[in-house]
Motif scaffolding. Sequence first.
Motif, PDB file in Angstrom:
ATOM      1  N   LEU A  64       1.408  -0.991  -0.210  1.00 51.32           N
ATOM      2  CA  LEU A  64       0.191  -0.346  -0.125  1.00 51.32           C
ATOM      3  C   LEU A  64       0.783   1.141   0.295  1.00 51.32           C
ATOM      4  N   ASP A  65       0.617   1.867  -0.766  1.00 48.19           N
ATOM      5  CA  ASP A  65       0.816   3.490  -1.155  1.00 48.19           C
ATOM      6  C   ASP A  65       0.214   4.425  -1.276  1.00 48.19           C
ATOM      7  N   GLY A 105      -0.026 -14.688   4.042  1.00 45.29           N
ATOM      8  CA  GLY A 105       0.424 -13.744   3.524  1.00 45.29           C
ATOM      9  C   GLY A 105       0.741 -12.067   4.050  1.00 45.29           C
ATOM     10  N   ARG A 106       1.404 -11.541   3.023  1.00 45.55           N
ATOM     11  CA  ARG A 106       2.682 -10.342   3.642  1.00 45.55           C
ATOM     12  C   ARG A 106       1.702  -8.960   3.359  1.00 45.55           C
ATOM     13  N   LEU A 107       2.057  -8.309   4.816  1.00 42.39           N
ATOM     14  CA  LEU A 107       1.458  -6.687   4.382  1.00 42.39           C
ATOM     15  C   LEU A 107       2.169  -5.588   4.353  1.00 42.39           C
ATOM     16  N   CYS A 108       2.179  -5.357   3.599  1.00 42.01           N
ATOM     17  CA  CYS A 108       3.689  -3.729   3.402  1.00 42.01           C
ATOM     18  C   CYS A 108       2.187  -2.449   2.935  1.00 42.01           C
ATOM     19  N   SER A 109       3.297  -1.338   3.691  1.00 39.55           N
ATOM     20  CA  SER A 109       2.140  -0.318   4.253  1.00 39.55           C
ATOM     21  C   SER A 109       3.088   0.390   4.073  1.00 39.55           C
ATOM     22  N   PHE A 110       3.197   1.567   2.868  1.00 42.18           N
ATOM     23  CA  PHE A 110       4.178   3.058   2.879  1.00 42.18           C
ATOM     24  C   PHE A 110       3.934   4.177   3.454  1.00 42.18           C
ATOM     25  N   SER A 111       4.220   4.961   4.564  1.00 44.59           N
ATOM     26  CA  SER A 111       3.397   5.988   4.958  1.00 44.59           C
ATOM     27  C   SER A 111       4.694   6.568   5.617  1.00 44.59           C
ATOM     28  N   PRO A 112       4.680   8.711   4.863  1.00 46.89           N
ATOM     29  CA  PRO A 112       5.807   9.261   5.578  1.00 46.89           C
ATOM     30  C   PRO A 112       6.032   9.554   6.915  1.00 46.89           C
ATOM     31  N   CYS A 113       4.387   9.813   7.287  1.00 48.24           N
ATOM     32  CA  CYS A 113       4.185  10.225   8.207  1.00 48.24           C
ATOM     33  C   CYS A 113       3.834   8.868   9.497  1.00 48.24           C
ATOM     34  N   LEU A 114       4.564   9.922  11.309  1.00 48.07           N
ATOM     35  CA  LEU A 114       3.593   9.006  11.904  1.00 48.07           C
ATOM     36  C   LEU A 114       2.094   8.395  12.707  1.00 48.07           C
ATOM     37  N   PHE A 157      -3.552  -9.233  12.603  1.00 48.11           N
ATOM     38  CA  PHE A 157      -2.743  -8.943  11.965  1.00 48.11           C
ATOM     39  C   PHE A 157      -1.811  -9.970  12.686  1.00 48.11           C
ATOM     40  N   VAL A 158      -0.936 -10.514  12.682  1.00 52.93           N
ATOM     41  CA  VAL A 158       0.347 -10.657  13.599  1.00 52.93           C
ATOM     42  C   VAL A 158       1.607 -10.284  13.483  1.00 52.93           C
ATOM     43  N   ASP A 159       2.654  -9.807  14.250  1.00 52.20           N
ATOM     44  CA  ASP A 159       4.071  -9.597  14.289  1.00 52.20           C
ATOM     45  C   ASP A 159       4.114  -8.553  13.180  1.00 52.20           C
ATOM     46  N   VAL A 160       3.346  -7.421  13.624  1.00 48.92           N
ATOM     47  CA  VAL A 160       2.950  -5.939  13.402  1.00 48.92           C
ATOM     48  C   VAL A 160       4.212  -4.837  13.691  1.00 48.92           C
ATOM     49  N   HIS A 161       4.905  -4.865  12.456  1.00 45.72           N
ATOM     50  CA  HIS A 161       6.102  -3.623  13.145  1.00 45.72           C
ATOM     51  C   HIS A 161       6.549  -2.804  11.867  1.00 45.72           C
ATOM     52  N   THR A 162       7.470  -1.629  12.808  1.00 54.16           N
ATOM     53  CA  THR A 162       7.424  -0.159  11.666  1.00 54.16           C
ATOM     54  C   THR A 162       9.163  -0.330  11.628  1.00 54.16           C
ATOM     55  N   VAL A 163       9.687  -0.232  10.371  1.00 55.17           N
ATOM     56  CA  VAL A 163      11.099  -0.010  10.223  1.00 55.17           C
ATOM     57  C   VAL A 163      11.609   1.366   9.445  1.00 55.17           C
ATOM     58  N   GLU A 164      12.308   1.999   9.568  1.00 58.86           N
ATOM     59  CA  GLU A 164      12.661   2.996   9.166  1.00 58.86           C
ATOM     60  C   GLU A 164      13.441   3.026   7.732  1.00 58.86           C
ATOM     61  N   VAL A 165      12.669   2.911   6.883  1.00 61.91           N
ATOM     62  CA  VAL A 165      13.248   2.476   5.635  1.00 61.91           C
ATOM     63  C   VAL A 165      14.302   4.320   4.843  1.00 61.91           C
ATOM     64  N   LEU A 166      15.513   4.243   4.836  1.00 60.81           N
ATOM     65  CA  LEU A 166      16.109   5.645   4.664  1.00 60.81           C
ATOM     66  C   LEU A 166      17.361   4.905   3.766  1.00 60.81           C
ATOM     67  N   TRP A 167      17.017   4.967   2.378  1.00 64.45           N
ATOM     68  CA  TRP A 167      18.360   4.842   1.776  1.00 64.45           C
ATOM     69  C   TRP A 167      19.159   6.346   1.008  1.00 64.45           C
ATOM     70  N   ARG A 168      20.707   5.804   1.466  1.00 62.10           N
ATOM     71  CA  ARG A 168      21.611   6.985   1.398  1.00 62.10           C
ATOM     72  C   ARG A 168      22.398   6.609   0.175  1.00 62.10           C
ATOM     73  N   GLU A 169      22.834   7.063  -0.947  1.00 61.36           N
ATOM     74  CA  GLU A 169      24.039   6.474  -0.974  1.00 61.36           C
ATOM     75  C   GLU A 169      25.021   7.603  -1.481  1.00 61.36           C
ATOM     76  N   HIS A 170      26.440   6.828  -0.762  1.00 64.35           N
ATOM     77  CA  HIS A 170      27.789   7.796  -0.556  1.00 64.35           C
ATOM     78  C   HIS A 170      28.642   7.394  -2.514  1.00 64.35           C
ATOM     79  N   ASP A 171      28.896   8.656  -2.971  1.00 64.02           N
ATOM     80  CA  ASP A 171      29.970   8.798  -3.665  1.00 64.02           C
ATOM     81  C   ASP A 171      30.810   9.327  -3.235  1.00 64.02           C
TER      82      ASP A 171
END
Length: 206
Positions: free
Chosen positions: A68-69, A88-97, A112-126
Motif C-alpha cells: 500500500l502506498d 501472506g504479507r502486508l506492507c504499507s509505506f507512510s511518511p508520517c508517524l 494481523f500478527v507480527d506488526v512492526h515498523t521500520v524506517e526505510v532510509l536509502w543513502r548513496e555515498h559517492d
Amino acid sequence: SGSLTTALARAVYPTGHVHTHEFNAMRFAIAQEEFERNGFRECVTVHLRDVLSEGFCAADGTADAVFLDLPAPWDAIASAKAALRVGGRLCSFSPCLEQVSLSCDRMRELGFVDVHTVEVLWREHDLKWSMVGTLDLERISALYDELDQRSKSFLEIVRERKKEMALDEEADVNEDGAEETPEDANAAASSSSRPVVQSRKQRRAM
C-alpha cells in the motif's frame, strides 16, 4: 511513476505476476505505456480502480503480498486482508508517524500478527580519492599558543588603559570639588586690600 510496481515486477519475473491499481485515468494510461515499453507487459496488469472505495480486484485470498502506498492506507487494509492468502504479507509505506500509528492499530484490529515498523532510509555515498596534505599538529598547537598569548597581552593593555582612565577621572573630580581653605581666603583678602602705590609719572598721566 510506477517505480514501486517496476521493482516488484523485477523481483517476481518470470514466474510471478503483479496487479497494480490506479484511480486516475491519465496516470493509468501512462503506467500501461511505461510497463509495455520496459518489457513488463507479461507480468504486470494495471487496473483502473479506486481500492479505497472498490477494494482490490483480486479478493479471492490468493495474493502472496499486498503493498500500500496511499494517503489513508488504514481504509484499504480490510480489502488487502481479503486479497491475501493465509500467511501472506502486508506492507504499507507512510511518511508520517500518525499514518503509521493508525495503520498498525487497524492491522491489529483485523487480526494481523507480527506488526512492526521500520524506517526505510536509502543513502548513496559517492567515494572519491584525492591527495591531501598531512596536518602539522605541532605547528597548529604553536599557532594556538601564539594567539592565546596575543589575547592575554591585549587584555592586559585594556586593563591598564582602564586603570589610567579611572585615575584621570578621579583627579578631575578632586580638582573640581576642592573646597577653599581659611589660608586661601586670607591670602585672597590680603591681596585685595593691599594699597596701590603709584609713581609721580602715573599720577600726572591720570
